[in-house]
Design a protein around this motif. Sequence first.
Motif, PDB file in Angstrom:
ATOM      1  N   MET A  93       0.813  -1.218   0.000  1.00 47.98           N
ATOM      2  CA  MET A  93       0.000   0.000   0.000  1.00 47.98           C
ATOM      3  C   MET A  93       0.845   1.267   0.000  1.00 47.98           C
ATOM      4  O   MET A  93       0.453   2.273  -0.594  1.00 47.98           O
ATOM      5  N   GLU A  97       0.008   3.599  -3.054  1.00 49.10           N
ATOM      6  CA  GLU A  97      -0.662   4.884  -2.799  1.00 49.10           C
ATOM      7  C   GLU A  97       0.241   6.047  -3.201  1.00 49.10           C
ATOM      8  O   GLU A  97      -0.229   7.065  -3.702  1.00 49.10           O
ATOM      9  N   LYS A 330      -9.090   3.618  -8.766  1.00 51.13           N
ATOM     10  CA  LYS A 330      -9.706   2.286  -8.617  1.00 51.13           C
ATOM     11  C   LYS A 330      -8.693   1.161  -8.408  1.00 51.13           C
ATOM     12  O   LYS A 330      -9.072   0.021  -8.150  1.00 51.13           O
ATOM     13  N   LYS A 332      -6.285  -1.221  -6.629  1.00 50.20           N
ATOM     14  CA  LYS A 332      -6.125  -1.633  -5.224  1.00 50.20           C
ATOM     15  C   LYS A 332      -4.969  -2.626  -5.110  1.00 50.20           C
ATOM     16  O   LYS A 332      -4.760  -3.428  -6.021  1.00 50.20           O
ATOM     17  N   ASP A 334      -3.290  -5.995  -4.138  1.00 50.38           N
ATOM     18  CA  ASP A 334      -3.823  -7.350  -3.988  1.00 50.38           C
ATOM     19  C   ASP A 334      -2.694  -8.268  -3.518  1.00 50.38           C
ATOM     20  O   ASP A 334      -1.864  -8.695  -4.306  1.00 50.38           O
TER      21      ASP A 334
END
Length: 339
Positions: A93, A97, A330, A332, A334
């Motif tokens: 993340m 991000e 959108k 993400k 995984d």
Amino acid sequence: MSKIIAIESSCDETAAAVVKLTKKDVAPLSSTVASQIKIHTKTHGVVPEVAARAHLRNISAVVSDALKKSDSHLNDIDYIAVTAGPGLITSLMVGLEFAKSLALATGKMLIPVNHMAGHMYSPFLNQKKIKFPNINLIVSGGHTYLVLLQSKKNYKVIGQTLDDAAGEAFDKTAKMLGLPYPGGPQISRIAQGAEFDYGFPRPMINSKNFNFSFAGLKTAVLYKIKDEKLDIQNQKIKTNLAASFQNAVTDTLSSKTLRGAKLFKAKSIALSGGVAANKSLREKLESGARQLGVDFYVPDFHLCTDNALMIANAAAIMLKNGFKPVNPVKVKADPNIQL
Ligand code: KG4
Ligand code: ZN
């Protein structure tokens, strides 16, 4: 000519790299890796929360460094590639991000990359002409895949581990022998002076499929130590145990890969992932490929373990394969995405 900046943070390396897209291939311009090994040695393994915090501390500086070393400004960059999985969710993340924010702020295209595809294509980085079909053995800390590639676009996983990954087996066995994290390089370092082989099992070496299983091997080492009351403080015993374990893993991996190469009439064999840095495995596959009369591709040592150059390279291949733009908001992370 277009440029890609790639960001990688799936486990315990914060990495960024810049490449230039050439007509046929990619030209690496920079590659920066901030390793967290020192932090995780203290806990004998990666603590996800600690890894994520270190990524957060490092990521801005790592990205700036890769840009600076490539003589680029963010304005000169055309695409932002980033590892979206598999890996540790909290680690993934941070990089994802960061990359999404960059893409949204600059309007540049975001390319989410599968970390294992990054490894898989990494042996092709320095190759002018790749011969297909190619059999690619990907051996990392979290995954073990045997893949048949008919081209850079068309590939199929033909085997994988049923339990521990090859790197994981190295790390766990090293821990048992009292060696620091990460265990793979430690085992291969001390295995060099071995004089005796304990003859550990070669798990699933004769099974008809191309799957692997390494959890039992770790247990075999443990029982050997217990049953024979071996003193692992004794350097000679430790060396012999490490070498015997390494022989069992590399025999199994190379034997099944070479059998796959024969069965599928491969014209080349490739080796990738952190365990590809293992000299014994490199040698076994290289000499096996020579005997079969096929090419052998393996990344330079520093490109076997996690880096962002392999992510940039995979993104370049995705672009050539017709990658369609995605909405960064959108995308993400995984942690369990398959190859
Ligand atoms: O690909 P990688 O850097 O990270 C993952 O995607 O998991 O692989 C890390 C793994 C670790 O398990 C480490 O012990 C292993 O690669 N490794 C090695 C060697 N160097 C790194 N295993 C055996 N021999 C080595 N020389
Ligand atoms: Zn990796």
